[in-house]
Design an enzyme around this catalytic site. Structure first.
Site, PDB file in Angstrom:
ATOM      1  N   TYR A  43       2.215  -4.068  13.331  1.00 36.54           N
ATOM      2  CA  TYR A  43       1.074  -3.341  12.755  1.00 36.54           C
ATOM      3  C   TYR A  43       0.243  -2.681  13.849  1.00 36.54           C
ATOM      4  O   TYR A  43      -0.079  -3.308  14.863  1.00 36.54           O
ATOM      5  CB  TYR A  43       0.214  -4.304  11.942  1.00 36.54           C
ATOM      6  N   ASP A  53      -2.048  -4.192   3.677  1.00 30.87           N
ATOM      7  CA  ASP A  53      -2.068  -4.283   5.147  1.00 30.87           C
ATOM      8  C   ASP A  53      -2.871  -5.487   5.652  1.00 30.87           C
ATOM      9  O   ASP A  53      -3.831  -5.926   5.006  1.00 30.87           O
ATOM     10  CB  ASP A  53      -2.641  -3.001   5.744  1.00 30.87           C
ATOM     11  N   GLU A  84      -9.471  -3.814   5.636  1.00 34.30           N
ATOM     12  CA  GLU A  84      -9.245  -2.754   4.650  1.00 34.30           C
ATOM     13  C   GLU A  84      -8.172  -3.185   3.654  1.00 34.30           C
ATOM     14  O   GLU A  84      -8.309  -3.014   2.441  1.00 34.30           O
ATOM     15  CB  GLU A  84      -8.816  -1.467   5.369  1.00 34.30           C
ATOM     16  N   ASP A 108      -5.393  -6.353   7.464  1.00 33.41           N
ATOM     17  CA  ASP A 108      -6.707  -6.170   8.069  1.00 33.41           C
ATOM     18  C   ASP A 108      -7.758  -6.182   6.962  1.00 33.41           C
ATOM     19  O   ASP A 108      -7.441  -6.393   5.792  1.00 33.41           O
ATOM     20  CB  ASP A 108      -6.771  -4.867   8.894  1.00 33.41           C
ATOM     21  N   ARG A 146      -2.827  -1.322  13.809  1.00 33.49           N
ATOM     22  CA  ARG A 146      -4.300  -1.415  13.842  1.00 33.49           C
ATOM     23  C   ARG A 146      -4.672  -2.830  14.265  1.00 33.49           C
ATOM     24  O   ARG A 146      -4.675  -3.752  13.461  1.00 33.49           O
ATOM     25  CB  ARG A 146      -4.892  -1.065  12.475  1.00 33.49           C
ATOM     26  N   HIS A 165      -3.767 -10.615  13.943  1.00 32.64           N
ATOM     27  CA  HIS A 165      -2.369 -10.297  14.198  1.00 32.64           C
ATOM     28  C   HIS A 165      -2.182  -9.896  15.650  1.00 32.64           C
ATOM     29  O   HIS A 165      -3.124  -9.857  16.427  1.00 32.64           O
ATOM     30  CB  HIS A 165      -1.866  -9.211  13.249  1.00 32.64           C
ATOM     31  N   GLU A 207       0.817  -1.224   0.000  1.00 33.32           N
ATOM     32  CA  GLU A 207       0.000   0.000   0.000  1.00 33.32           C
ATOM     33  C   GLU A 207       0.844   1.264   0.000  1.00 33.32           C
ATOM     34  O   GLU A 207       0.560   2.219  -0.705  1.00 33.32           O
ATOM     35  CB  GLU A 207      -0.912   0.024   1.234  1.00 33.32           C
TER      36      GLU A 207
END
Length: 673
Positions: free
Chosen positions: A294, A85, A89, A87, A296, A339, A9
């Site tokens: 990460y 990423d 999203e 997640d 989030r 995660h 990303e």
């Protein structure tokens, strides 16, 4: 065509990951999302509501060239790895890339990693997989829900109120702030009294009479007690206990935002921005590496490798008596455990060792994350607690003391946690003491406190509203929309914020509330697990929501525009303040019969002489409100600049020098001063 293509990303990750993977891999970036819902169709939703909520995706403005380059890279590669990423999203971005770049199941794999270190990246590529469609469906459903609610309610609020937007989670967060403000306004303080006795080394406070709790509601009751007391006290009990002060859990997104706000004075938006940089990679002396995992996440899990390495580190640096154990925590139902918790990528990379390579904010946040993760795996601290009960004519007084007997995790986390040390004298039962002073003190009950950013995030998390990754955006939105102001770090709703909340509750109290929003999060989690049908969730929501919107457009009373006190020079009607696409303006209240709009006199800001005529370069605004600099002889002279002119000419080409990001550059060539 021998190269493997890896798409991430963020551009800042690309070079680091490419270095880890070697010459057989080319790493490029999508620069975030490449597509989003269009604004076509019914109500501009970009969703075909009648056709099972089929989304209509379009390329995001400015991403056409990115997609063109990515397609070229795909064509020149034999295999593609989608490494967005870890997640929902990120999973959705991978799906959009797969669809938009024309990939197929034979020429791609999805790669997920939680930290940007060489070992983590290499290991992740050994466990590549296909795109998880359930995660994609969950993100897509969330996006459509937010689009439907946001577009429909925002349009309604713009038509009926002074506000400009409403949202699925945003409006519930605002309601919490407004409800709390009303609690404060309705609160009536109640008087009460406390009685305390002073001794040579400590103070004791009255808490019981004849073994029953006592409350003194006025001065008369307090004076009655004082008259029944004498100066001699008898020690009726001494209780000594050793208590464990538990080490904290490692950070998840919401707790990081809360503690960073309280301890570092960093707002949620800034915290996430700095954490993103620490995750994506910092240039150290001879390598670029992601310093944290990460950021989030709502899982407190730590990898076995990190736990093992940290235990060795604690043993070496502090002694084996400081080694703690991994806490077994019952996760909340809606936790995404894909995660780990937020932790340093290496426990050996101490804050001091990387300080020279970090900005002040990066260092502060990394230090907090590092020591929180380290503390979570260290032994509990121990305190020796003493409680002394004193008797005076059947009135019981209590004194408590606490001494830290083993610092445990506080050895490293003491800067972020306060521990009181208050030693009581060595006393035994039946000892007699004489008080130096016995007095009463007036108090009043306090209203509930307003929400700070940290407390509001904690409340949203506990209520199961939104996701940790969205909290920073929610805080930012309610501030920038003017729905709240911040006073002494606390949220205070504005008049517009209260108006928006009240209007929404008129017609949408069954949707804009805590329970409904939390249940919606639960449905999204079920979709992610493959246990719920996205179309069913959307249909049930829409069939309930849309009739309420239509009814509100008809029945909701529109707030009349604010009068300025001036009269229209054309027709004599009052002038009012109206909202337009580019802000507020003053116009006639008799519109559309009278279309008078008051033109405010513009302040002319001269910048320098025009290099092409005898005119002046002045500050102007485009139709969209963007500042630019142009000649006052327009349209005869069309000289104009987006960046502020200095008045000096370039020594190379004689064009104007302009200022951009504190640098002086030529407006025409590559010259930089």
């Amino acid at each position: 065509m021998s190269q493997n293509l890896v798409i991430v990303e963020s551009p800042s990750k690309s070079k680091t990951i490419e270095k880890y993977l070697g010459s057989d891999y080319k790493v490029v970036s999508s620069k975030g999302h490449i597509r989003d819902l269009s604004t076509k169709g019914k109500y501009g939703l970009g969703i075909d509501v009648e056709n099972d909520f089929k989304p209509d995706y379009v390329t995001i403005k400015g991403k056409k060239s990115v997609i063109t380059e990515l397609k070229k890279d795909v064509k020149d590669s034999k295999f593609v790895y989608l490494a967005t990423d870890p997640d929902r999203e990120g999973e959705a971005i991978s799906w959009h890339l797969y669809d938009c770049l024309g990939l197929n199941d034979n020429n791609y794999k999805r790669v997920v990693f939680n930290e940007i270190t060489k070992n983590a990246i290499i290991e992740a590529f050994k466990h590549s997989r296909k795109i998880d469609q359930n995660l994609v469906n969950s993100q897509e459903t969330r996006r459509m829900l937010d689009r439907i609610i946001g577009f429909r309610l925002s349009k309604l609020m713009q038509a009926k109120t002074s506000g400009s937007s409403a949202g699925r989670v945003q409006s519930v967060a605002l309601k919490l702030i407004v409800d709390r403000e009303r609690e404060i306004l309705a609160f009536k303080p109640e008087e009460y009294y406390k009685i305390s006795a002073d001794f040579e080394d400590f103070k004791a406070e009255l808490f019981k009479y004849k073994n029953k709790d006592i409350e003194l509601k006025n001065e008369t009751e307090a004076n009655k007690v004082l008259n029944e007391l004498d100066s001699l006290f008898l020690v009726s009990s001494v209780d000594r206990k050793t208590k464990n002060k538990k080490s904290p859990l490692p950070f998840i997104t919401s707790t990081l935002q809360q503690v960073a706000s309280n301890k570092l004075n960093m707002g949620a938006k800034k915290t996430m921005s700095v954490a993103q940089k620490l995750y994506e990679g910092i240039e150290l002396e001879n390598e670029t590496v992601g310093l944290i995992t990460y950021m989030r996440t709502d899982s407190v899990r730590l990898s076995n490798e990190f736990v093992s390495a940290t235990n060795e580190f604690v043993k070496r640096e502090y002694g084996k008596e400081y080694i703690g154990s991994v806490k077994v925590v019952k996760q909340k139902e809606n936790v995404q455990d894909a995660h780990e918790a937020i932790r340093p990528s290496s426990i050996e990379r101490t804050p001091l060792s990387v300080k020279p390579y970090l900005t002040s904010d990066e260092y502060k946040l990394y230090r907090l994350i590092y020591y929180r993760a380290l503390a979570s795996l260290m032994k509990d601290a121990k305190t020796d607690n003493t409680t002394i009960i004193l008797d005076n004519n059947d009135y019981k007084f209590k004194a408590t003391g606490q001494i830290l007997s083993f610092d445990g995790y506080l050895k490293v986390y003491g800067d972020y946690e306060d521990v009181s040390n208050e030693k009581l004298p060595e006393l035994n039962e039946e000892d007699k003491l004489t008080s130096e002073k016995i007095e009463s003190e007036q108090h009043f009950t306090k209203a509930p406190a307003r929400y700070t950013e940290a407390k509001l995030i904690k409340e949203l998390e506990e209520l199961g509203i939104g996701r940790p990754s969205t909290y920073a955006t929610i805080m930012d939105t309610i501030k920038t929309r003017g729905y709240v102001k911040v006073e002494e770090k606390k949220f205070v709703p504005t008049e517009i914020g209260i108006e928006i909340t009240d209007k929404l509750q008129e017609c949408f109290s069954h949707i804009i509330n805590v329970k409904y929003t939390a249940n919606m999060e639960s449905d999204l989690d079920k979709i992610a697990e493959g246990n719920e049908n996205p179309v069913k969730v959307l249909r049930e929501f829409y069939d309930d929501f849309e009739p309420s919107v239509k009814e509100a457009f008809t029945k909701m009373e529109k707030k009349p525009p604010e009068e300025t006190g001036e009269m229209c020079p054309n027709c004599g009607s009052p002038l009012v303040i109206r909202k337009g696409r580019y802000g507020s303006f003053t116009a006639c209240s008799n519109y559309p019969e009278c279309k008078y709009i008051k033109t405010e006199p513009k302040e002319i800001v001269e910048v320098c002489a025009c290099p092409n005529c005898d005119g002046k370069i002045i500050e102007k605004k485009s139709k969209r409100g963007k500042v630019f600099y142009g000649c006052n002889n327009y349209p005869t002279c069309k000289t104009a600049y987006w960046d502020k002119p200095t008045g000096e000419l370039c020594p190379n080409c004689n064009s104007m020098l302009t200022i951009k990001k504190d640098k002086i550059n030529c407006s025409n060539c590559d010259f930089t001063k």
